[in-house]
Motif scaffolding. Structure first.
Motif, PDB file in Angstrom:
ATOM      1  N   ASN A  26      26.559  45.667  17.366  1.00  0.00           N
ATOM      2  CA  ASN A  26      25.798  46.800  17.907  1.00  0.00           C
ATOM      3  C   ASN A  26      24.807  46.415  19.004  1.00  0.00           C
ATOM      4  O   ASN A  26      24.011  47.244  19.439  1.00  0.00           O
ATOM      5  N   ARG A  27      24.855  45.178  19.458  1.00  0.00           N
ATOM      6  CA  ARG A  27      23.874  44.721  20.455  1.00  0.00           C
ATOM      7  C   ARG A  27      23.981  45.489  21.767  1.00  0.00           C
ATOM      8  O   ARG A  27      23.008  45.573  22.527  1.00  0.00           O
ATOM      9  N   ASN A  28      25.137  46.061  22.053  1.00  0.00           N
ATOM     10  CA  ASN A  28      25.294  46.830  23.293  1.00  0.00           C
ATOM     11  C   ASN A  28      24.492  48.127  23.279  1.00  0.00           C
ATOM     12  O   ASN A  28      24.379  48.806  24.297  1.00  0.00           O
ATOM     13  N   ASN A  29      23.959  48.500  22.084  1.00  0.00           N
ATOM     14  CA  ASN A  29      23.129  49.701  21.996  1.00  0.00           C
ATOM     15  C   ASN A  29      21.728  49.470  22.559  1.00  0.00           C
ATOM     16  O   ASN A  29      20.974  50.415  22.753  1.00  0.00           O
ATOM     17  N   ILE A  30      21.366  48.190  22.775  1.00  0.00           N
ATOM     18  CA  ILE A  30      20.032  47.885  23.314  1.00  0.00           C
ATOM     19  C   ILE A  30      19.942  48.406  24.748  1.00  0.00           C
ATOM     20  O   ILE A  30      20.796  48.120  25.583  1.00  0.00           O
ATOM     21  N   LYS A  31      18.903  49.181  25.020  1.00  0.00           N
ATOM     22  CA  LYS A  31      18.719  49.753  26.347  1.00  0.00           C
ATOM     23  C   LYS A  31      17.486  49.148  27.005  1.00  0.00           C
ATOM     24  O   LYS A  31      16.618  48.583  26.336  1.00  0.00           O
ATOM     25  N   ASN A  32      17.420  49.284  28.310  1.00  0.00           N
ATOM     26  CA  ASN A  32      16.222  48.850  29.036  1.00  0.00           C
ATOM     27  C   ASN A  32      15.005  49.592  28.489  1.00  0.00           C
ATOM     28  O   ASN A  32      15.031  50.816  28.316  1.00  0.00           O
ATOM     29  N   GLY A  33      13.948  48.834  28.215  1.00  0.00           N
ATOM     30  CA  GLY A  33      12.734  49.449  27.696  1.00  0.00           C
ATOM     31  C   GLY A  33      12.683  49.524  26.181  1.00  0.00           C
ATOM     32  O   GLY A  33      11.705  50.026  25.622  1.00  0.00           O
ATOM     33  N   SER A  34      13.727  49.039  25.504  1.00  0.00           N
ATOM     34  CA  SER A  34      13.729  49.066  24.041  1.00  0.00           C
ATOM     35  C   SER A  34      12.664  48.123  23.488  1.00  0.00           C
ATOM     36  O   SER A  34      12.333  47.096  24.091  1.00  0.00           O
ATOM     37  N   ILE A  35      12.143  48.497  22.318  1.00  0.00           N
ATOM     38  CA  ILE A  35      11.185  47.643  21.607  1.00  0.00           C
ATOM     39  C   ILE A  35      11.887  47.072  20.381  1.00  0.00           C
ATOM     40  O   ILE A  35      12.388  47.812  19.542  1.00  0.00           O
ATOM     41  N   LEU A  36      11.945  45.743  20.316  1.00  0.00           N
ATOM     42  CA  LEU A  36      12.587  45.058  19.190  1.00  0.00           C
ATOM     43  C   LEU A  36      11.533  44.330  18.372  1.00  0.00           C
ATOM     44  O   LEU A  36      10.392  44.137  18.812  1.00  0.00           O
ATOM     45  N   ARG A  37      11.929  43.929  17.199  1.00  0.00           N
ATOM     46  CA  ARG A  37      11.021  43.235  16.296  1.00  0.00           C
ATOM     47  C   ARG A  37      11.715  41.997  15.745  1.00  0.00           C
ATOM     48  O   ARG A  37      12.876  42.087  15.313  1.00  0.00           O
ATOM     49  N   LEU A  38      11.029  40.867  15.771  1.00  0.00           N
ATOM     50  CA  LEU A  38      11.550  39.651  15.149  1.00  0.00           C
ATOM     51  C   LEU A  38      11.182  39.703  13.673  1.00  0.00           C
ATOM     52  O   LEU A  38      10.010  39.891  13.326  1.00  0.00           O
ATOM     53  N   ILE A  39      12.177  39.549  12.830  1.00  0.00           N
ATOM     54  CA  ILE A  39      11.952  39.771  11.397  1.00  0.00           C
ATOM     55  C   ILE A  39      12.856  38.857  10.592  1.00  0.00           C
ATOM     56  O   ILE A  39      13.797  38.253  11.132  1.00  0.00           O
TER      57      ILE A  39
END
Length: 740
Positions: free
Chosen positions: A65-78
């Motif tokens: 599902n990594r292709n769902n990441i869009k410009n400006g997305s906020i991710l979290r390291l967990i």
């Protein structure tokens, strides 16, 4: 210069640190990206960490599902899904109630993510949860009195996690023990139970019944209608919805010969089909739903409307057995019903003619059967050998004669005494009307997955179908007289009556009396006015010049429709994956690329608001690889799903795209309109004709509109049938002005 398509700019969070802005190269392995992030914060053991969406979903980022990441997305390291699953697996077994409760709360939230769910299930997490439900409740039984709120939360989060994990379809429902089923059923049967626990328990029972015939048998032995009814008398619409869903599931999965509910002391499996109406009336299920759900102060939401529609369909489907049963002309008990119809209609004549020869009595019977309007005057039993409607028509006639005796006698006598060939044949009319009503209400068809079309008036009477018939047979007799019809006009009358009934049903009357009042306003004269008005709105000019103009314009309109279909495919549509539990829908999206060369598609976690970008859809299918489009029963996913294959409405929404050798992309459209849009668009891409009913409708609408626009200047001008003659050439062309 725009950035490369494979580079995505995101922000990444880590507790206690400032968010890191960085560019992610989608060509790099995900583990390499995580290592790079960890190095920036000097974090060890990157293999135990993962990236997660920082939005409301909190879903893990994976290679899929990594292709769902869009410009400006906020991710979290967990913590990674595997590590998180291991930690929660240990924490929910803690002896501390506080730790256990917090862990179960986290588990319920995390289980919505299929990545985490797979890891937790691999640790045999489902078995652990079922053991906690089976034995844990007894273990904390002593604490329940002093810690009731905590106990309710503990059980609620346990069941929520279980439901979320099972909704992913990873584990088969057939694996659960009878002890677990009994425990879940006990939560439903208890008079005072935490609302969240009750809701989850009802959802679990519904899924068990729908997903396994073996579990249906076990669940049906544990709960009764009497135990479910109190949940309908509350004010929580969600609980009411889940309760009706369980009733519908039990009803839907019951074997044909045992499709019957139970009384308090008798389980569902033991009840014969013929007792269905009696049990429903005795338990007052219909009246309870009417007063506590339909007529409550709260508006009915879509899910409740769907469950009421399903219950309505399943209740009417009880009539299918009688509808498909032919009358046996030699069966005396069945013949006695016809004798009863004759006795009620001609009571005085029967009593005064009891004596006499056999021939005289036969002659008298033949005369009376003719007055009753049967086709076969000698042996009217033959009239009921046609299926449908079979014996159901005779049942309706007898109900009308007994419960609306004055109206029955009036209709029979006023038609039997006419000598002007305008008599309305009661017997023939009743048989055809019963067949028509079964078609209108789709008796015998499985309920649609997406329909909310329930009619409140059918919940106002225990014998709603019979009462529906009684109103409509009186309407038929009234319309027959208004049309001054003869036997040759029988089919025309039936068409008008069908139109009257369907028009009256569209306003969803709240009661049978409202339905009857609506029909009073839809007289034959009113129907003619409505038809005339609709005909004027869809004027169809038949003169030759008009027909030629229509023929000339038609290719332009067809091209316009084609472009609209392709534009709609470019916008894309969200399709729902068919699952046993409708409330936990899974979605996927498909759209056509702007250059019409590629279909982009991929899974979604929730229904999108607006369009989904091409970049977020992982999979592609070149249009050049498409070999064919198949629909309905020819679709592979309709052949695979035995239970769904019988659902006519679902079949009408199914289509598949064939590509390569034996590969298919399977669709089930959300509604008929989307089905037509997609099948038309795909056919247009393949250079084939668009043949859907919506294309025909759009063609008629646009063509008529274009014709009216072009003919505006000709209003009130008589258009000749033949073109005017071409005048002779002038003797000279001196009048021509040469600009050069």
């Amino acid at each position: 210069m725009p950035p490369p398509a494979d580079i995505v700019k995101v922000a990444i969070e880590w507790p206690g640190a400032f968010p890191k802005l960085m560019e992610i190269d989608q060509k790099k392995p995900l583990l390499a990206i995580i290592k790079e992030v960890c190095e920036g914060w000097s974090l060890a053991n990157p293999e135990t960490l993962a990236l997660q969406n920082a939005d409301s979903t909190n879903f893990y980022i994976t290679e899929k599902n990594r292709n769902n990441i869009k410009n400006g997305s906020i991710l979290r390291l967990i913590t990674s899904a595997a590590q998180m699953a291991l930690q929660l697996h240990e924490r929910i077994q803690s002896s501390s109630m506080d730790i256990k409760l917090e862990a179960l709360k986290d588990l319920a939230n995390s289980s919505r993510d299929i990545t985490f769910a797979q890891e937790f299930i691999n640790l045999d997490g489902i078995s652990l949860l079922t053991q906690m439900v089976e034995s844990g409740t007894e273990r904390y039984q002593k604490l329940q009195k002093i810690m009731k709120p905590c106990f309710g939360e503990l059980l609620s989060f346990t069941l929520t996690a279980f439901v979320e994990l099972m909704d992913h379809g990873i584990v088969s429902w057939d694996t659960f023990s009878l002890a677990f089923i009994k425990k879940i059923a006990s939560f439903v049967c208890k008079s005072a139970m935490d609302t969240a626990v009750l809701q989850r328990s009802l959802a679990i029972l519904e899924s068990m019944v729908l997903n396994s015939q073996d579990l249906y048998q076990k669940v049906a032995q544990e709960i009764t209608i009497g135990q479910l009814i109190p949940h309908l008398q509350g004010t929580d619409q969600d609980i009411q919805t889940y309760t009706i869903a369980v009733i519908n599931a039990l009803f839907l999965k019951a074997p044909e010969e045992k499709r019957q509910f139970d009384e308090d002391s008798v389980n569902i499996l033991d009840c014969p089909l013929t007792e269905m109406a009696h049990i429903l009336a005795q338990k007052q299920l219909r009246s309870i739903i009417l007063s506590n759900v339909i007529r409550s102060n709260k508006p009915i939401n879509d899910e409740m409307a769907h469950q009421l529609y399903v219950l309505q369909v399943l209740t009417f489907n009880l009539l299918e057995d009688r509808m498909m049963t032919k009358m046996d002309p030699q069966d005396q008990a069945q013949r006695d019903i016809i004798f009863e119809l004759r006795r009620i209609a001609f009571d005085v004549e029967c009593e005064s003619n009891n004596s006499g020869s056999i021939e005289k009595r036969k002659s008298m019977y033949t005369r009376d059967y003719k007055k009753l309007g049967f086709i076969n005057h000698v042996n009217p039993a033959v009239d009921f050998t046609q299926i449908p409607p079979g014996m159901l028509a005779l049942d309706n006639m007898l109900y009308f004669a007994r419960h609306h005796q004055d109206a029955y006698i009036r209709i029979v006598l006023e038609n039997s005494s006419r000598e002007d060939k305008h008599e309305c044949p009661f017997g023939r009319s009743s048989i055809e009307l019963t067949k028509m009503l079964c078609e209108i209400l789709r008796v015998g068809e499985l309920p649609s997955e997406n329909c909310h079309d329930f009619h409140p008036m059918f919940y106002t009477h225990d014998r709603s179908f019979e009462e529906f018939f009684c109103i409509c047979i009186q309407l038929l007799n009234k319309t027959w007289k208004e049309m001054r019809a003869t036997s040759e006009d029988f089919n025309k009358v039936m068409q008008v009556v069908k139109e009257q009934i369907t028009r009256a049903l569209t306003i969803k009357p709240n009661s049978l009396d409202q339905f009857k009042s609506r029909l009073q306003n839809l007289s034959y004269t009113e129907i003619l006015k409505l038809r005339q008005s609709e005909r004027m709105n869809q004027e169809d000019f038949q003169s030759r010049p008009i027909l030629e103009l229509r023929e000339k314009i038609q290719p332009e309109i067809m091209e316009l429709i084609k472009q609209q279909r392709l534009n709609r495919l470019c916008e894309g549509t969200c399709f729902r994956k068919i699952s046993s539990r409708r409330r936990q829908d899974k979605f996927w999206y498909c759209r056509l690329s702007p250059n019409h060369k590629v279909l982009h598609y991929g899974d979604l976690e929730e229904s999108p608001q607006g369009e989904v970008a091409h970049e977020s859809l992982q999979d592609k299918l070149p249009v050049a690889d498409i070999k064919a489009v198949v629909t309905g029963k020819d679709c592979p996913h309709m052949k695979e799903k035995g239970a769904l294959k019988q659902n006519k409405e679902l079949l009408e929404l199914a289509f598949s795209v064939l590509y390569e050798s034996d590969e298919y992309l399977n669709f089930i459209a959300p509604d008929k309109h989307e089905y037509c849009v997609w099948t038309d668009g795909l056919n247009a891409l393949l250079g084939k004709e668009m043949t859907s009913e919506f294309t025909r409708s759009d063609m008629d609408t646009l063509l008529n509109m274009e014709m009216k626009l072009r003919l505006l200047d000709l209003e009130n001008i008589q258009i000749p049938e033949v073109p005017p003659p071409i005048p002779k050439e002038p003797s000279n062309y001196d009048f021509v002005y040469d600009c050069n």
